[in-house]
Each structure stands twice: as C-alpha cells, then as structure tokens.
Design an enzyme around this catalytic site. Structure first.
Site, PDB file in Angstrom:
ATOM      1  N   SER A  14      41.126  89.304  66.234  1.00 27.02           N
ATOM      2  CA  SER A  14      40.633  90.552  66.697  1.00 27.02           C
ATOM      3  C   SER A  14      39.907  90.162  67.995  1.00 27.02           C
ATOM      4  CB  SER A  14      40.056  91.333  65.760  1.00 27.02           C
ATOM      5  OG  SER A  14      38.751  90.529  65.252  1.00 27.02           O
ATOM      6  N   ASP A  63      37.594  86.613  55.143  1.00 29.98           N
ATOM      7  CA  ASP A  63      36.481  85.673  55.673  1.00 29.98           C
ATOM      8  C   ASP A  63      36.810  84.310  55.493  1.00 29.98           C
ATOM      9  OD1 ASP A  63      34.249  84.418  56.064  1.00 29.98           O
ATOM     10  OD2 ASP A  63      32.898  85.855  54.955  1.00 29.98           O
ATOM     11  N   VAL A  64      37.135  83.568  56.628  1.00 36.40           N
ATOM     12  CA  VAL A  64      37.356  82.105  56.582  1.00 36.40           C
ATOM     13  C   VAL A  64      36.426  81.274  55.698  1.00 36.40           C
ATOM     14  CG1 VAL A  64      38.908  82.272  58.563  1.00 36.40           C
ATOM     15  CG2 VAL A  64      36.568  81.435  58.637  1.00 36.40           C
ATOM     16  N   ASN A  90      41.687  79.943  64.470  1.00 40.33           N
ATOM     17  CA  ASN A  90      40.902  80.492  65.927  1.00 40.33           C
ATOM     18  C   ASN A  90      39.557  81.072  65.414  1.00 40.33           C
ATOM     19  OD1 ASN A  90      40.813  81.724  68.631  1.00 40.33           O
ATOM     20  ND2 ASN A  90      40.432  83.509  67.149  1.00 40.33           N
ATOM     21  N   TYR A 155      27.442  73.784  67.116  1.00 38.39           N
ATOM     22  CA  TYR A 155      28.948  74.038  67.552  1.00 38.39           C
ATOM     23  C   TYR A 155      29.465  72.862  68.090  1.00 38.39           C
ATOM     24  CZ  TYR A 155      32.295  76.661  70.039  1.00 38.39           C
ATOM     25  OH  TYR A 155      33.453  77.420  70.632  1.00 38.39           O
ATOM     26  N   ALA A 158      30.531  70.843  64.899  1.00 41.52           N
ATOM     27  CA  ALA A 158      31.641  71.436  64.208  1.00 41.52           C
ATOM     28  C   ALA A 158      32.686  71.271  64.962  1.00 41.52           C
ATOM     29  CB  ALA A 158      31.405  73.040  63.999  1.00 41.52           C
ATOM     30  N   ILE A 188      36.143  80.116  78.754  1.00 36.99           N
ATOM     31  CA  ILE A 188      37.294  81.072  78.768  1.00 36.99           C
ATOM     32  C   ILE A 188      36.338  82.448  78.582  1.00 36.99           C
ATOM     33  CG2 ILE A 188      39.036  82.143  77.743  1.00 36.99           C
ATOM     34  CD1 ILE A 188      39.576  79.153  78.481  1.00 36.99           C
TER      35      ILE A 188
HETATM   36  P1  NDP Z   1      35.231  86.075  69.742  1.00 44.28           P
HETATM   37  O1  NDP Z   1      33.836  86.174  69.409  1.00 44.28           O
HETATM   38  O2  NDP Z   1      35.810  87.004  70.810  1.00 44.28           O
HETATM   39  O3  NDP Z   1      36.248  86.240  68.562  1.00 44.28           O
HETATM   40  C1  NDP Z   1      36.026  85.493  67.340  1.00 44.28           C
HETATM   41  C2  NDP Z   1      36.786  85.952  66.343  1.00 44.28           C
HETATM   42  O4  NDP Z   1      36.425  85.248  64.984  1.00 44.28           O
HETATM   43  C3  NDP Z   1      36.675  87.487  65.919  1.00 44.28           C
HETATM   44  O5  NDP Z   1      37.967  88.163  65.773  1.00 44.28           O
HETATM   45  C4  NDP Z   1      35.822  87.456  65.007  1.00 44.28           C
HETATM   46  O6  NDP Z   1      36.107  88.614  64.057  1.00 44.28           O
HETATM   47  C5  NDP Z   1      36.346  86.091  63.936  1.00 44.28           C
HETATM   48  N1  NDP Z   1      35.519  85.695  62.943  1.00 44.28           N
HETATM   49  C6  NDP Z   1      34.219  85.302  63.082  1.00 44.28           C
HETATM   50  N2  NDP Z   1      33.862  84.872  61.711  1.00 44.28           N
HETATM   51  C7  NDP Z   1      34.777  85.086  61.124  1.00 44.28           C
HETATM   52  C8  NDP Z   1      35.109  84.902  59.767  1.00 44.28           C
HETATM   53  N3  NDP Z   1      33.954  84.196  58.871  1.00 44.28           N
HETATM   54  N4  NDP Z   1      36.089  84.808  59.023  1.00 44.28           N
HETATM   55  C9  NDP Z   1      37.245  85.438  59.793  1.00 44.28           C
HETATM   56  N5  NDP Z   1      37.002  85.694  61.099  1.00 44.28           N
HETATM   57  C10 NDP Z   1      35.775  85.536  61.546  1.00 44.28           C
HETATM   58  O7  NDP Z   1      35.350  84.480  70.303  1.00 44.28           O
HETATM   59  P2  NDP Z   1      36.618  83.724  71.330  1.00 44.28           P
HETATM   60  O8  NDP Z   1      37.598  84.492  71.495  1.00 44.28           O
HETATM   61  O9  NDP Z   1      35.965  83.501  72.617  1.00 44.28           O
HETATM   62  O10 NDP Z   1      36.772  82.595  70.280  1.00 44.28           O
HETATM   63  C11 NDP Z   1      37.770  82.202  69.694  1.00 44.28           C
HETATM   64  C12 NDP Z   1      37.842  80.484  69.267  1.00 44.28           C
HETATM   65  O11 NDP Z   1      37.964  80.064  70.351  1.00 44.28           O
HETATM   66  C13 NDP Z   1      36.548  80.251  68.646  1.00 44.28           C
HETATM   67  O12 NDP Z   1      36.979  79.277  67.628  1.00 44.28           O
HETATM   68  C14 NDP Z   1      35.663  79.602  69.481  1.00 44.28           C
HETATM   69  O13 NDP Z   1      34.976  78.561  69.122  1.00 44.28           O
HETATM   70  C15 NDP Z   1      36.789  78.911  70.297  1.00 44.28           C
HETATM   71  N6  NDP Z   1      36.383  78.659  71.925  1.00 44.28           N
HETATM   72  C16 NDP Z   1      36.179  79.524  72.735  1.00 44.28           C
HETATM   73  C17 NDP Z   1      35.705  79.260  74.129  1.00 44.28           C
HETATM   74  C18 NDP Z   1      35.202  80.376  74.918  1.00 44.28           C
HETATM   75  O14 NDP Z   1      34.909  80.068  76.011  1.00 44.28           O
HETATM   76  N7  NDP Z   1      35.388  81.630  74.687  1.00 44.28           N
HETATM   77  C19 NDP Z   1      35.754  77.945  74.490  1.00 44.28           C
HETATM   78  C20 NDP Z   1      36.186  77.111  73.399  1.00 44.28           C
HETATM   79  C21 NDP Z   1      36.442  77.432  72.313  1.00 44.28           C
HETATM   80  P3  NDP Z   1      34.845  89.332  63.161  1.00 44.28           P
HETATM   81  O15 NDP Z   1      33.591  88.978  63.652  1.00 44.28           O
HETATM   82  O16 NDP Z   1      35.374  90.807  63.661  1.00 44.28           O
HETATM   83  O17 NDP Z   1      35.318  89.073  61.773  1.00 44.28           O
END
Ligand code: NDP
Length: 252
Positions: A14, A63-64, A90, A155, A158, A188
């Site tokens: 999402s 919840d992962v 992701n 971060y 991890a 991103i």
């Molecule tokens: P967002 O915050 O937009 O999305 C994160 C997603 O993870 C949401 O759907 C959130 O949904 C979900 N999430 C968080 N905690 C949990 C959990 N415990 N269980 C299940 N789902 C969970 O972040 P991004 O789209 O920017 O990031 C996506 C991935 O890309 C991440 O792993 C991030 O570390 C990585 N990344 C991002 C970068 C960037 O520049 N944006 C750069 C490098 C890596 P909800 O909270 O509703 O559960």
C-alpha cells in the site's frame, strides 16, 4: 505478459514503492496479493486499481514482525490462489535519530520490520515454492545498506543485513529452484523520504550523477525483471536503482 499465471505477494503493497511494484507485476499479468499491517483502505485502493485495469489482486493483512500472522497470510494465499511464485519483501519503516539519542525502541522497531520481517516472510514461502521447485524472492534493500547517512544506524544496519540475507538465502534455496535477489533503491520520492528531502533536497540532488530523484516505478521495473524468467540465471545479486548515487567518492 511475462508473469501470466504467476501469483505474487507484495508486503507493504500500500506504500509508495509497494504500490508501484503491485501495479508493475499486475501489468505483467501476475495475480498480486497486497499486504500491509496498517490502513486497509490504502491497500484496498491498490487492489481496486489493479482490478479496474482487468487484473487480479487481493488484500491480505499481515504485520511482517509477527511470524504467526505471516504464516497465516501465506496459507490464505495458497488457499485462494493455489500457489505462490513471487515474494517481494518491500515492507519497511524508518525511525531516524542521531546514534547517541536513538531510543532502544527506534532501533528495535526498524530491525523487526526491515530485517526480521524479511526472514519471516521468506521462511513462510520456502515450502510452497520448493514443492513446485520454482520461485523468485525480491528483497527491497537500500543504498543506505552500503553507504551511510547520519541518523540512520538502525536503518543502515538492517538493510546491510538484508543484503547478506539475500546472498545467504540465494545460496541455500537455489537447490529448490528459488532465486533470491535484492533491489537497493537510492532516493525515491515517497512518504518515507519526504521529510529528509525537504531538509536536504539540493544537497542530495547534487550527489546523484543522473541528476534526478527516482520514482517508485523505477524500482518496480527492476522488481518485475527479477521476478521474471528473463532473470532465470540471476540469483544472490543486489541491483542498485540509484541514478548512480553512492558510486563517486569526490564531488560530482
Ligand atoms: P512507505 O512508507 O511509502 O511504505 C511502506 C509500506 O510498508 C507501507 O505499505 C506500510 O503499510 C508497510 N509496512 C510498514 N510496517 C509494516 C509491517 N510491520 N508489516 C507490514 N507492512 C508494513 O515507504 P516506501 O514505499 O518509500 O518504502 C518501501 C521500501 O523501500 C522499504 O523497505 C524502504 O526501506 C525501501 N526504500 C525506500 C527508499 C525511498 O527512497 N523511498 C529508498 C531505499 C529503500 P502500513 O504502515 O499501512 O502497514
């Protein structure tokens, strides 16, 4: 149509990058399960978008950080679709703080979601994938797993461990026909990076050789490639999607 007949799970489907990954896999005709732990509405809007374009998608909450919830998610997917071919780990969070001020909870939460979550989800899909002797797992890592930035020790640690987990699981799971790769995005434009980029936008931009921030779709394209048979001989790799960020030692 490279993924026709395949079933994919995208954790955090999402969010900014997750949403693009779901749409990218669906565009290649995979049936996609969108998962998150928070807003059902956000996840269901992605499902609706896929279905509106004639694709197949479903929402399963998990919840992962909770192994039992992850196992239940995979069971539900198998029950509904009969198989799981692709897992995209992701889901991720950031809880930034300078090291001396970082609370134990900030450290632990990031390790739990960004690292342990990848392990729990990977472990849960190994059996159904191994039974078919086929599977592709893609872990979303980060450039920060290799190139540090202040206030990110939790971060960075991890994501560095996710890269190690990717290589180790690739070696171990190859005998079952399962490939494991990582995509390491740079900067991103999503909710996660908004605050940091508001503060440091120009300085960060000046450090990216291609001179632009990435879009979630840039990551999604790399994921769709690694999930497909085009990548059949690729495993244990970390594919950088960074516009060249982190390569140069000196000023650009
Ligand atoms: P967002 O915050 O937009 O999305 C994160 C997603 O993870 C949401 O759907 C959130 O949904 C979900 N999430 C968080 N905690 C949990 C959990 N415990 N269980 C299940 N789902 C969970 O972040 P991004 O789209 O920017 O990031 C996506 C991935 O890309 C991440 O792993 C991030 O570390 C990585 N990344 C991002 C970068 C960037 O520049 N944006 C750069 C490098 C890596 P909800 O909270 O509703 O559960």
């Amino acid at each position: 149509m490279k993924l026709a007949g395949r079933v994919a799970i995208v954790t955090g489907g999402s969010g900014g990058i997750g949403r693009a990954i779901v749409l990218g896999l669906a565009a290649e005709k995979a049936a996609v399960v969108v998962s998150n732990r928070g807003s059902r509405e956000d996840a269901e809007s992605v499902v609706d978008e896929v279905c509106a374009c004639g694709g197949t998608a479903a929402y399963v909450s998990a919840d992962v950080t909770r192994p039992a919830a992850v196992e239940k998610m995979v069971s539900e997917v198998i029950e509904r679709f009969g198989r799981v071919d692709i897992l995209v780990n992701n889901a991720g969070i950031s809880r930034d703080s300078l090291l001396p001020l970082m609370r134990t909870a900030q450290w632990q939460e990031v390790i739990d979601v960004n690292l342990s979550g990848v392990f729990y989800c990977t472990r849960a899909v190994v059996r159904p994938m191994a039974l078919r002797r086929s599977g592709a797992i893609i872990n979303i890592s980060s450039i920060l797993g290799e190139r540090p930035w202040r206030a990110h020790v939790n971060y960075s640690a991890a994501k560095a461990a996710v890269n190690a987990l990717t290589r180790a699981s690739a070696v171990e799971l190859a005998r079952f026909g399962i490939r494991v790769n990582a995509v390491a995005p740079g900067f991103i434009l999503t909710k996660m990076t908004r605050t940091a980029l508001e503060k440091f936008r120009d300085r960060v931009l000046a450090s990216i050789p291609l001179g632009d921030f990435g879009q979630p779709e840039d990551v999604a394209k790399a994921v769709a490639f690694l999930a497909s048979d085009d990548a059949r001989y690729i495993t244990g790799e970390v594919l950088h999607v960074t516009g060249g960020a982190g390569i140069a030692v000196g000023p650009l």
